[in-house]
Each structure stands twice: as structure tokens, then as C-alpha cells.
Design an enzyme around this catalytic site. Structure first.
Site, mmCIF file in Angstrom:
data_model
loop_
_atom_site.group_PDB
_atom_site.id
_atom_site.type_symbol
_atom_site.label_atom_id
_atom_site.label_comp_id
_atom_site.label_asym_id
_atom_site.label_seq_id
_atom_site.Cartn_x
_atom_site.Cartn_y
_atom_site.Cartn_z
ATOM 1 N N SER A 26 0.960 -1.032 -0.221
ATOM 2 C CA SER A 26 -0.122 -0.084 -0.184
ATOM 3 C C SER A 26 0.720 1.370 -0.079
ATOM 4 O O SER A 26 0.365 2.342 -0.554
ATOM 5 C CB SER A 26 -1.081 -0.074 1.222
ATOM 6 O OG SER A 26 -0.213 0.146 2.503
ATOM 7 N N HIS A 51 13.956 46.436 22.408
ATOM 8 C CA HIS A 51 13.413 46.125 23.694
ATOM 9 C C HIS A 51 12.082 46.670 23.655
ATOM 10 O O HIS A 51 11.491 47.102 25.037
ATOM 11 C CB HIS A 51 14.265 46.670 24.674
ATOM 12 C CG HIS A 51 15.706 46.123 24.880
ATOM 13 N ND1 HIS A 51 16.197 44.794 25.355
ATOM 14 C CD2 HIS A 51 16.761 46.678 24.252
ATOM 15 C CE1 HIS A 51 17.615 44.762 25.145
ATOM 16 N NE2 HIS A 51 17.875 45.804 24.439
ATOM 17 N N SER A 107 -15.319 45.940 17.925
ATOM 18 C CA SER A 107 -15.997 45.384 19.237
ATOM 19 C C SER A 107 -17.461 45.465 19.307
ATOM 20 O O SER A 107 -17.986 46.225 18.994
ATOM 21 C CB SER A 107 -15.200 46.113 20.231
ATOM 22 O OG SER A 107 -15.795 45.924 21.594
ATOM 23 N N ARG A 160 -5.614 37.136 13.655
ATOM 24 C CA ARG A 160 -6.030 35.863 12.920
ATOM 25 C C ARG A 160 -4.705 34.999 12.564
ATOM 26 O O ARG A 160 -4.578 34.021 12.673
ATOM 27 C CB ARG A 160 -7.045 36.001 11.956
ATOM 28 C CG ARG A 160 -7.751 34.659 11.174
ATOM 29 C CD ARG A 160 -8.412 34.789 10.272
ATOM 30 N NE ARG A 160 -9.635 35.395 10.675
ATOM 31 C CZ ARG A 160 -10.924 35.871 9.749
ATOM 32 N NH1 ARG A 160 -10.812 35.587 8.365
ATOM 33 N NH2 ARG A 160 -11.809 36.524 10.281
ATOM 34 N N SER A 196 0.526 6.635 10.386
ATOM 35 C CA SER A 196 -0.522 6.805 9.643
ATOM 36 C C SER A 196 -1.456 7.855 10.128
ATOM 37 O O SER A 196 -1.465 8.929 9.448
ATOM 38 C CB SER A 196 -1.078 5.273 9.103
ATOM 39 O OG SER A 196 -2.201 5.831 8.249
ATOM 40 N N ARG A 211 -2.133 11.941 8.726
ATOM 41 C CA ARG A 211 -3.271 12.358 8.040
ATOM 42 C C ARG A 211 -3.911 13.749 8.629
ATOM 43 O O ARG A 211 -4.826 14.386 8.176
ATOM 44 C CB ARG A 211 -4.321 11.321 7.919
ATOM 45 C CG ARG A 211 -3.830 10.230 7.472
ATOM 46 C CD ARG A 211 -5.049 9.021 7.492
ATOM 47 N NE ARG A 211 -4.275 7.785 6.947
ATOM 48 C CZ ARG A 211 -4.908 6.893 6.280
ATOM 49 N NH1 ARG A 211 -6.369 6.787 6.631
ATOM 50 N NH2 ARG A 211 -4.332 5.590 6.298
#
Length: 395
Positions: free
Chosen positions: A22, A69, A199, A213, A244, A248
Site C-alpha cells: 500500500s 526592547h 468590538s 487571525r 499513519s 493524515r
């Protein structure tokens, strides 16, 4: 899947998958998909560099406070700071391009990598086995196969690929982290649509949601190489199947995460807004401190004692800083120095306080970096920039 192919090609049914395992199908397909995924990432890196190139050149001469800094430091320019983000992404692009070129196929290796079954099929003819291995690579447009393997290709390749994606995430996080801090200073802001809500409680807010995000997804992608490292390290002998399920998960999510991050970066960079007057006001608030080095050198040229002048400047600087912090007043350092007899022979004028005198070679560095590093790469991959992007960003 063997039966499905057999139904589609009945004459080949008796020999389908003969001598193979496989992993012959799965691993070679994984490498093909990894290469295609890297090609997509390569294109989107080029798109981000093309957009940031415009921003860097537009603002190459605009002086801004440098920060070390997260404290005010020697001036740089808005465009020069952008090249720092671009350089990281350029390094990522170079690594991705190299991986695309050097990525090997698993090839025809058999159940434990010895090619024993294929040698049996070819009646002991080693050259035919080697020729089959080469032919499979050629048909899949790979320049080479991994020289030796167990049942699978070395899972170190997965680690290397996820490390590339992690590197892109790191670059994106650094860039958007800077933008988030600059947004707090009201110097630079990401795109903000007319109907966007910053907001739900505070209607006046303009939160850097795109950059947030990016950082959120990038943080996840940055952590994925650790899973690949443990998977590679725990492969016993020729193969164990505990690789395996995790593969995935981490491989698709690594690519999906990097893809989204680059979409967002291109969107942010394309609409990044600079507020020059705010930038200048912050520069002028700190510029008197930075001008003291010039004043010190001028004083020594006029016969002053360097140590004595330095101490006087230090005392005046501390006093001026105290007024700014305790009383909230403007920086009056120049006025204090002008009243000091030690500096009577130095002409303190507005020309000495021009911010552009304190940015060094920043504008020239932007031009040189674009011309020497970015433009040749964008020219090399201009065919990728011609591909229309169908990705969108919703906030």
C-alpha cells in the site's frame, strides 16, 4: 482501490498491485501532493512579496522610530522596517523552492525496501528493477527517488516539510505582531472595511482582527513540526503503522494553515495604511534625545571636552525625560542644552532636528534590497504572479 481500478481496466486486473504494498501507492502519492502543495505555497509567497514590495518603496523615505526592547531607538524608515518582514519571507521562499527541486519520490521499493518482489518478477534482472524505478519517477516528473527506504520513505521528509511551513508561520507572526503593536501606536493599521465592527461592546474600536487571525493560525502551524519529529523518531526498523493517523492530520493542516496565513498576509499588505502625521509626532517627541550624539560631536569639534559634554547631556536628558513622564509636558531637552554655557559655541537650529538626518542608509537599503534581492526573484517567478488568485478574506 485495487478492485476499483480493476473494474475500470479489466485487462490489467490480474497484475494490478503485483509485487507492491500500500505504501507504494500511498507514499508516492503523498510526495506528489506535498510537492503540489509546496508549489501553491511558493506562488502565494511570491504574491505577498510583490505586494510588500510596493509598500516598502512607497514608504522608504518616511522616518519612524526604531525600537529595541520595545523602547525608542535610532530612527529607521517605515519602508525599511517592511524589508525586514520581506527578508524573512524571501528566506522562506528560497527554502520552499529548494525543497520542490530536491524532493525525492519513494519510487519502487517493495514491502521492506529491498525490491525483492520486483526482482522476482523480473527473474533476477537487477537492471530491469532499476529501470522500472527510474521510469516511475520520470512518469511522475520527479528527478530522483529516495536512494534507500524501508517500507515507507523516511518520515524525516515530513518533518522537513512541516519545518518549512512552520518557518512561514514564524515570518507571518513576526510581521503581524509588529503591525498589531503599530496599530496600538496608531501609526500603521491593517485594512478595515466600512461596515466592519471592531468590538461588539466598544463601537469606536478598530481591532487588528486580520493580524490577530494570522498570529492565531501561525501559532498552531509553528507547533506541528514537533509531532512530525516524534513520528520520525518512533518509526521502528522498516516501519510501524503509528505514523499513519497523525500524518493524515498534521500534513494537511500544516498546508491549510500556511495557505490561509499567506492569503491574509497578502490582503493585509495590500491595504496597509500609514498615518504619517502620527509617525512624525512620535519621532519628534524622541528626536531631541537622538540629536544629542550630533551635538556631542559638534561640541568636541569646537574644542569641548568629550566627557564633560557627555555628562552635561546626560543630566539634561534625565531632567527632560522626567518632565515628560511626571508632568506630561513636551520634550524640552533642546531648550535646556541651548541655555547651557558649555554648548554656547554650537548653533542649535531646526536643520539639526530634521528626522531624515537620522535614518542612515535606510532609504538606500530599501532600494538596494528590492533591486538586488526581490526583483530578480519576482522576475524568475513572474509566471506564478500571472495566475489569478481566487481566495478571499472575510472579517
Amino acid at each position: 482501490h485495487v478492485h476499483a481500478f480493476g473494474a475500470a481496466a479489466p485487462s490489467a486486473m490480474p497484475i494490478l498491485h503485483l509485487g507492491a504494498t500500500s505504501c507504494y501507492v500511498g507514499d508516492n502519492t503523498d510526495l506528489l501532493q506535498i510537492r503540489q502543495g509546496l508549489q501553491l505555497i511558493q506562488r502565494k509567497l511570491c504574491q505577498v512579496l510583490a505586494v510588500t514590495r510596493k509598500f516598502a518603496l512607497t514608504h522608504k523615505d518616511l522616518p519612524t522610530l526604531g525600537f529595541t526592547h520595545y523602547q525608542p531607538a535610532q530612527l529607521t524608515t517605515v519602508g525599511k522596517r517592511c524589508t525586514l518582514w520581506m527578508q524573512d519571507l524571501l528566506i522562506d521562499l528560497e527554502r520552499v523552492s529548494r525543497e520542490i527541486e530536491e524532493l525525492p519520490m519513494r519510487g519502487v521499493k517493495g514491502t521492506t525496501g529491498t525490491q525483492a518482489s520486483f526482482l522476482e518478477l523480473f527473474d533476477g534482472d537487477h537492471e530491469k528493477v532499476k529501470a522500472l524505478n527510474r521510469r516511475v519517477c520520470e512518469l511522475m516528473d520527479f528527478s530522483k527517488a529516495i536512494p534507500v527506504s524501508g517500507q515507507t520513505y523516511s518520515r524525516k521528509i515530513d518533518y522537513n516539510v512541516l519545518s518549512l511551513l512552520s518557518g512561514i508561520a514564524q515570518s507571518a507572526y513576526k510581521m503581524c505582531g509588529d503591525i498589531r503593536l503599530l496599530a496600538n501606536l496608531k501609526e500603521v493599521e491593517e485594512p478595515f472595511s466600512k461596515t466592519q465592527i471592531g468590538s461588539s461592546a466598544m463601537a469606536y474600536k478598530r481591532n487588528p482582527m486580520r493580524s490577530e487571525r494570522v498570529c492565531s493560525i501561525a501559532r498552531y502551524v509553528m507547533g506541528l513540526p514537533q509531532a512530525a519529529a516524534h513520528t520520525h523518531a518512533n518509526q521502528w526498523f522498516e516501519r510501524t503503522l503509528d505514523d499513519s493517523a497523525i500524518r493524515r492530520v498534521v500534513l494537511p493542516e500544516g498546508f491549510l494553515g500556511a495557505d490561509v496565513v499567506l492569503n491574509l498576509l497578502a490582503n493585509i499588505a495590500d491595504g496597509l495604511h500609514v498615518w504619517p502625521n502620527v509617525v512624525r509626532s512620535h519621532v519628534l517627541a524622541e528626536l531631541p534625545f537622538m540629536a544629542t550624539e550630533v551635538i556631542l560631536m559638534e561640541g568636541v569639534k569646537k574644542g569641548g571636552d568629550r566627557q564633560e559634554l557627555h555628562e552635561a547631556i546626560r543630566v539634561h536628558s534625565m531632567a527632560a525625560a522626567r518632565v515628560v513622564k511626571e508632568e506630561g509636558k513636551a520634550n524640552d531637552l533642546m531648550e535646556r542644552i541651548a541655555k547651557d554655557e558649555l554648548f554656547a559655541n554650537i548653533k542649535l537650529d531646526d536643520g539639526m532636528m530634521d528626522p531624515k538626518l537620522f535614518v542612515g542608509r535606510a532609504p538606500q537599503q530599501v532600494e538596494e534590497f528590492i533591486a538586488d534581492e526581490i526583483d530578480p526573484v519576482l522576475e524568475k517567478y513572474k509566471h506564478l504572479l500571472e495566475i489569478e488568485s481566487v481566495d478571499g478574506v472575510n472579517v
